[in-house]
Design an enzyme around this catalytic site. Structure first.
Site, mmCIF file in Angstrom:
data_model
loop_
_atom_site.group_PDB
_atom_site.id
_atom_site.type_symbol
_atom_site.label_atom_id
_atom_site.label_comp_id
_atom_site.label_asym_id
_atom_site.label_seq_id
_atom_site.Cartn_x
_atom_site.Cartn_y
_atom_site.Cartn_z
ATOM 1 N N HIS A 187 -2.612 1.307 -45.584
ATOM 2 C CA HIS A 187 -3.548 0.183 -45.662
ATOM 3 C C HIS A 187 -3.303 -0.860 -44.583
ATOM 4 C CE1 HIS A 187 -3.607 1.410 -50.084
ATOM 5 N NE2 HIS A 187 -4.744 1.780 -49.557
ATOM 6 N N HIS A 188 -2.018 -1.112 -44.303
ATOM 7 C CA HIS A 188 -1.698 -2.212 -43.381
ATOM 8 C C HIS A 188 -0.892 -1.769 -42.162
ATOM 9 C CE1 HIS A 188 -2.231 -4.135 -47.388
ATOM 10 N NE2 HIS A 188 -2.887 -5.044 -46.675
ATOM 11 N N CYS B 77 2.711 2.317 -44.741
ATOM 12 C CA CYS B 77 1.599 2.121 -45.656
ATOM 13 C C CYS B 77 0.287 2.258 -44.884
ATOM 14 C CB CYS B 77 1.767 0.743 -46.284
ATOM 15 S SG CYS B 77 0.308 -0.235 -46.478
ATOM 16 N N GLN C 223 2.509 5.508 -51.477
ATOM 17 C CA GLN C 223 3.728 5.944 -52.172
ATOM 18 C C GLN C 223 3.437 7.049 -53.186
ATOM 19 O OE1 GLN C 223 6.408 2.851 -53.460
ATOM 20 N NE2 GLN C 223 7.335 4.191 -54.989
ATOM 21 N N CYS D 48 4.038 -4.832 -46.898
ATOM 22 C CA CYS D 48 2.727 -5.485 -47.037
ATOM 23 C C CYS D 48 2.683 -6.376 -48.278
ATOM 24 C CB CYS D 48 1.601 -4.459 -47.072
ATOM 25 S SG CYS D 48 1.631 -3.393 -48.520
ATOM 26 N N HIS E 148 7.509 -2.496 -50.346
ATOM 27 C CA HIS E 148 6.399 -2.462 -49.391
ATOM 28 C C HIS E 148 6.340 -3.768 -48.614
ATOM 29 C CE1 HIS E 148 4.114 1.133 -50.952
ATOM 30 N NE2 HIS E 148 5.111 1.009 -51.804
#
Ligand SMILES: Nc1nc2c(ncn2[C@@H]2O[C@H](COP(=O)(O)OP(=O)(O)OP(=O)(O)O)[C@@H](O)[C@H]2O)c(=O)[nH]1
Ligand SMILES: [Zn+2]
Length: 186
Positions: free
Chosen positions: A78-79, A76, A118, A148, A146
């Site tokens: 973002h994280h 991912c 995704q 996260c 996920h």
């Protein structure tokens, strides 16, 4: 090319930043390991997945082909935590452009091994197949968990996110689309 030396330096700083000792026995080789690991996990960045679809069988099969339950691991963006799940890839070949089944899984793998969303993973797979095989249509469905969302933040382990990308005849024709989704589910 992934700059492993830079990742090592950064990882050493991360270890210090969390208040740990990068020189202690258990951690001293960790920056190197993480650098090697990132080179592997992000190997898709420098790869063009289209290379897997350059050769095809000249086979007159103009019905649906579905490879389902292709396991994948992605990161991912973002994280930088994994999202993990299964991809289902269906297409209807045209003009004899039937690709090797493993090539569909190779495309999934290549597109997954980069910082991702995704939704983008799903549509990139569909668009690459449309571009390279010129098929009558493509359906890609991805189900994933996920990390996260599981191990931090909202902390909801066991949630599944399902995304789909529908192209060509599957978009125009509700019956073909229903057939594809029934096969994927079944
Ligand atoms: N649409 C989409 N969102 C994702 C994906 N992976 C992670 N996210 C979301 O990206 C969002 C980032 O939100 P931010 O508010 O910027 O980050 P955050 O404060 O860490 O958010 P929380 O996860 O809610 O704690 C979160 O809602 C994640 O669940 C993905 O593949 N697709
Ligand atoms: Zn995330």
């Amino acid at each position: 090319m992934v700059d492993q030396q830079k990742i090592e330096q950064a990882m050493r700083m991360m270890i210090e930043a969390i208040g740990e000792d990068p020189e202690r026995e258990g951690l001293k080789d960790t920056p190197k390991r993480v650098a090697r690991m990132y080179a592997e996990l992000f190997s898709g960045i420098e790869e063009n997945p289209r290379k897997y679809l350059e050769v095809w069988f000249n086979e007159d099969h103009e019905e649906m082909v579905l490879v389902k339950d292709i396991p994948f691991y992605s990161m991912c963006e973002h994280h930088f935590l994994p999202f993990v799940g299964k991809a289902h890839v269906a297409y209807i070949p045209t003009k004899g452009k039937v690709t090797g089944l493993s090539k569909l899984a190779r495309v999934v793998e290549s597109v997954a091994r980069r910082p991702q969303l995704q939704e983008r993973l799903t549509s990139q797979i569909a668009d690459i197949l449309m571009e390279c095989l010129d098929p009558q249509g493509v359906v890609v469905v991805i189900e994933a968990e996920h990390m996260c969302m599981s191990m931090r933040g909202v902390k909801k382990p066991g949630t599944t996110t399902v995304t789909s990308a529908v192209r060509g005849i599957f978009r125009r024709d509700a019956k073909s689309r229903a057939e594809a989704f029934a096969l994927i589910k079944g």
